[in-house]
Design a protein around this motif. Structure first.
Motif, short mmCIF file in Angstrom:
data_model
loop_
_atom_site.label_atom_id
_atom_site.label_comp_id
_atom_site.label_asym_id
_atom_site.label_seq_id
_atom_site.Cartn_x
_atom_site.Cartn_y
_atom_site.Cartn_z
N ASP A 78 0.84 -1.18 0.00
CA ASP A 78 0.00 0.00 0.00
C ASP A 78 0.89 1.24 0.00
OD1 ASP A 78 -2.73 1.38 0.63
OD2 ASP A 78 -1.35 2.11 2.18
N GLU A 79 0.57 2.22 -0.86
CA GLU A 79 1.47 3.37 -1.01
C GLU A 79 1.60 4.19 0.27
OE1 GLU A 79 1.86 7.08 -4.04
OE2 GLU A 79 2.04 5.06 -4.84
N ALA A 80 0.48 4.37 0.98
CA ALA A 80 0.56 5.13 2.24
C ALA A 80 1.45 4.39 3.25
CB ALA A 80 -0.83 5.35 2.81
N GLU A 81 1.33 3.09 3.29
CA GLU A 81 2.17 2.27 4.17
C GLU A 81 3.63 2.38 3.77
OE1 GLU A 81 3.36 -0.82 7.00
OE2 GLU A 81 1.77 0.69 6.89
N PHE A 82 3.88 2.34 2.47
CA PHE A 82 5.25 2.43 1.95
C PHE A 82 5.91 3.74 2.38
CE2 PHE A 82 7.85 4.09 -1.64
CZ PHE A 82 8.90 3.20 -1.57
N HIS A 83 5.19 4.85 2.21
CA HIS A 83 5.78 6.15 2.57
C HIS A 83 5.96 6.29 4.08
CE1 HIS A 83 5.76 7.41 -1.51
NE2 HIS A 83 4.44 7.46 -1.62
N ASP A 84 5.00 5.81 4.85
CA ASP A 84 5.13 5.89 6.30
C ASP A 84 6.33 5.07 6.77
OD1 ASP A 84 3.75 6.71 8.95
OD2 ASP A 84 4.08 4.54 9.19
N TRP A 85 6.48 3.89 6.21
CA TRP A 85 7.62 3.03 6.55
C TRP A 85 8.94 3.69 6.19
CZ3 TRP A 85 10.55 0.63 2.46
CH2 TRP A 85 11.55 -0.24 2.92
N TYR A 86 9.01 4.26 4.97
CA TYR A 86 10.27 4.85 4.53
C TYR A 86 10.62 6.09 5.36
CZ TYR A 86 13.92 4.26 1.09
OH TYR A 86 15.11 3.93 0.48
N ASP A 87 9.62 6.94 5.61
CA ASP A 87 9.89 8.21 6.28
C ASP A 87 10.09 8.10 7.78
OD1 ASP A 87 9.74 9.58 3.89
OD2 ASP A 87 7.62 10.11 4.12
N HIS A 88 9.49 7.08 8.40
CA HIS A 88 9.50 7.02 9.86
C HIS A 88 10.22 5.80 10.45
CE1 HIS A 88 5.85 9.55 8.92
NE2 HIS A 88 6.60 10.35 9.65
N GLU A 89 10.59 4.85 9.60
CA GLU A 89 11.31 3.69 10.13
C GLU A 89 12.56 3.39 9.31
OE1 GLU A 89 10.60 -1.09 11.03
OE2 GLU A 89 8.87 0.25 10.89
N HIS A 90 12.40 3.06 8.06
CA HIS A 90 13.51 2.62 7.22
C HIS A 90 14.57 3.71 7.05
CE1 HIS A 90 15.33 -0.01 4.20
NE2 HIS A 90 15.51 1.07 3.45
N GLY A 91 14.15 4.88 6.58
CA GLY A 91 15.10 5.96 6.35
C GLY A 91 15.78 6.46 7.61
N PRO A 92 15.02 6.78 8.67
CA PRO A 92 15.66 7.26 9.90
C PRO A 92 16.67 6.28 10.48
CG PRO A 92 13.34 7.81 9.93
CD PRO A 92 13.55 6.94 8.72
N ALA A 93 16.42 4.97 10.34
CA ALA A 93 17.38 3.99 10.85
C ALA A 93 18.71 4.12 10.12
CB ALA A 93 16.82 2.58 10.70
N ARG A 94 18.67 4.39 8.84
CA ARG A 94 19.90 4.52 8.07
C ARG A 94 20.64 5.82 8.37
NH1 ARG A 94 17.13 0.80 7.16
NH2 ARG A 94 17.79 -1.05 5.98
N LEU A 95 19.92 6.85 8.71
CA LEU A 95 20.57 8.10 9.06
C LEU A 95 21.32 8.02 10.39
CD1 LEU A 95 17.95 10.75 7.92
CD2 LEU A 95 20.20 10.34 6.94
N LYS A 96 21.08 6.99 11.16
CA LYS A 96 21.83 6.78 12.40
C LYS A 96 23.20 6.15 12.15
CE LYS A 96 17.67 6.30 15.27
NZ LYS A 96 16.87 5.37 16.13
N VAL A 97 23.41 5.64 10.95
CA VAL A 97 24.70 5.02 10.62
C VAL A 97 25.75 6.10 10.43
CG1 VAL A 97 25.94 3.66 8.88
CG2 VAL A 97 23.60 3.02 9.54
N PRO A 98 26.87 6.04 11.15
CA PRO A 98 27.93 7.03 10.96
C PRO A 98 28.38 7.10 9.51
CG PRO A 98 28.37 5.71 12.91
CD PRO A 98 27.21 5.04 12.20
N GLY A 99 28.44 8.33 8.97
CA GLY A 99 28.88 8.50 7.60
C GLY A 99 27.76 8.68 6.60
N ILE A 100 26.50 8.41 6.99
CA ILE A 100 25.36 8.73 6.14
C ILE A 100 24.87 10.11 6.56
CG2 ILE A 100 23.04 8.12 5.39
CD1 ILE A 100 23.68 5.23 5.76
N ARG A 101 25.09 11.10 5.70
CA ARG A 101 24.90 12.49 6.10
C ARG A 101 23.48 13.00 5.91
NH1 ARG A 101 29.86 13.48 2.85
NH2 ARG A 101 28.51 14.61 1.40
N SER A 102 22.81 12.55 4.86
CA SER A 102 21.48 13.06 4.55
C SER A 102 20.77 12.07 3.65
CB SER A 102 21.56 14.42 3.86
OG SER A 102 22.30 14.32 2.65
N ALA A 103 19.45 12.22 3.55
CA ALA A 103 18.64 11.35 2.70
C ALA A 103 17.49 12.16 2.12
CB ALA A 103 18.11 10.16 3.50
N TYR A 104 17.43 12.21 0.80
CA TYR A 104 16.40 12.97 0.09
C TYR A 104 15.60 12.03 -0.80
CZ TYR A 104 19.37 16.89 1.47
OH TYR A 104 20.13 17.79 2.19
#
Length: 215
Positions: free
Chosen positions: A16-42
């Motif tokens: 589901d597209e709404a589920e996909f965006h919620d997952w990416y914006d609030h779980e998947h993406g933020p987890a990766r931004l915690k990795v040292p050396g990943i500066r930003s995500a657009y």
């Protein structure tokens, strides 16, 4: 050490597209931004009606960030939601690039991205580099609204094999691609020779959706 780019195409597929965006914006993406050396995500959405429809650009301190223990731990720590969404994706195409040049300037994130990726035959790399340096980049930076050009070489692909070279062009808006000076830049004999020699070429246009972690 050169900067890197983690270039990720996705197609939600059966998710589901709404589920996909919620997952990416609030779980998947933020987890990766915690990795040292990943500066930003657009996150960007396709403006060209092609697939995959979604692109994420992760700016890296270096391509080696994707080899770090912290990044690799993300897979081992995947939640049930991570696994469910990943299983439903129609496309997951992840590429790690090393930056080879940067020209122009822009306040990130760019409103529109023109991403051009290609592979050329062995021995044609020097002609590709010379064309970009001596003709193509100077002409493009003279186009009104053409803000920045970053060039990359593929470090590795995590999924399907990707083109060896990538240029990320950052534009003020989609109207920039209608400028006469842009048409002139893609109508030269040198450009025609380079494109004709390409073994594989992708040209995609994306519009900005959101910065992960913003706000």
């Amino acid at each position: 050490m050169a900067a890197g780019l983690f270039y990720v195409y996705t197609d939600p597929g059966s998710v589901d597209e709404a589920e996909f965006h919620d997952w990416y914006d609030h779980e998947h993406g933020p987890a990766r931004l915690k990795v040292p050396g990943i500066r930003s995500a657009y996150r960007y959405r396709a403006l060209d009606d092609l697939k995959p429809p979604w692109l994420v650009l992760y700016d890296l301190d270096s391509p080696e960030v994707i080899d770090s223990a912290e990044y690799k731990a993300l897979g081992a720590q995947a939640s049930d939601r991570d696994k469910s969404v990943a299983a439903g994706l129609a496309t997951l195409d992840r590429r790690v690039y090393e930056q080879i040049s940067l020209d122009g300037s822009v306040g990130e994130p760019a409103p529109v991205i023109l991403a051009v990726a290609m592979s050329v035959a062995a021995g044609a790399e020097d002609d590709l580099d010379a064309w970009y340096t001596d003709e193509h980049i100077p002409m493009l930076l003279g186009v009104p609204g053409w803000q920045r050009i970053r060039r990359y070489r593929l470090s590795r692909s995590l999924d399907e094999p990707g083109p060896e070279f990538l240029s990320v062009h950052e534009l003020a808006g989609p109207q920039v691609l209608d400028e006469p000076s842009y048409r002139a830049a893609i109508s030269t004999p040198w450009r025609d020779r380079v494109v004709a020699s390409a073994l594989r070429r992708e040209r995609r246009v994306f519009g900005f959706r959101n910065s992960i972690g913003a706000g």
